[in-house]
Design a protein around this motif. Sequence first.
Motif, short mmCIF file in Angstrom:
data_model
loop_
_atom_site.label_atom_id
_atom_site.label_comp_id
_atom_site.label_asym_id
_atom_site.label_seq_id
_atom_site.Cartn_x
_atom_site.Cartn_y
_atom_site.Cartn_z
N SER A 96 0.83 -1.21 0.00
CA SER A 96 0.00 0.00 0.00
C SER A 96 0.86 1.25 0.00
N LEU A 97 0.30 2.33 -0.56
CA LEU A 97 0.96 3.63 -0.55
C LEU A 97 0.23 4.55 0.42
N ALA A 98 0.98 5.30 1.20
CA ALA A 98 0.42 6.29 2.12
C ALA A 98 0.64 7.67 1.53
N VAL A 99 -0.40 8.50 1.52
CA VAL A 99 -0.30 9.85 0.98
C VAL A 99 0.50 10.72 1.95
N LEU A 100 1.56 11.34 1.43
CA LEU A 100 2.37 12.24 2.24
C LEU A 100 1.91 13.68 2.08
N ARG A 101 1.66 14.07 0.83
CA ARG A 101 1.33 15.46 0.55
C ARG A 101 0.60 15.57 -0.77
N ILE A 102 -0.34 16.51 -0.83
CA ILE A 102 -1.02 16.85 -2.09
C ILE A 102 -0.79 18.33 -2.31
N ILE A 103 -0.18 18.66 -3.45
CA ILE A 103 0.16 20.04 -3.76
C ILE A 103 -0.63 20.47 -4.98
N PRO A 104 -1.35 21.60 -4.89
CA PRO A 104 -2.07 22.09 -6.08
C PRO A 104 -1.08 22.55 -7.15
N GLY A 105 -1.42 22.28 -8.39
CA GLY A 105 -0.56 22.68 -9.50
C GLY A 105 -1.30 23.58 -10.46
N LYS A 106 -0.71 23.80 -11.62
CA LYS A 106 -1.31 24.65 -12.64
C LYS A 106 -2.53 23.98 -13.26
N ALA A 107 -3.47 24.79 -13.72
CA ALA A 107 -4.66 24.35 -14.46
C ALA A 107 -5.46 23.29 -13.71
#
Length: 73
Positions: free
Chosen positions: A25-36
């Motif tokens: 399994s993968l654990a989410v570390l960070r979600i960063i908003p990007g362009k568009a």
Amino acid sequence: MSQVEPNPAQPPRQVMSNCPQCSASLAVLRIIPGKAGAEYWTMRCTKCGGIHLDIVKADSPAATVTDSSDVFA
């Protein structure tokens, strides 16, 4: 009055959920908003510790992965 804990981020179906190296399994570390409207999802494998990045295009009703790469330290 009870406090409500925020729900952890639930990845869209198109975001990687298992490590491509060891299938753990993968654990989410960070979600960063990007362009568009895109989002950069950084995840760590719970078994081998590999770091994986998915770039998710979020401006459409059904988010789709536009790129995927692996980063190892």
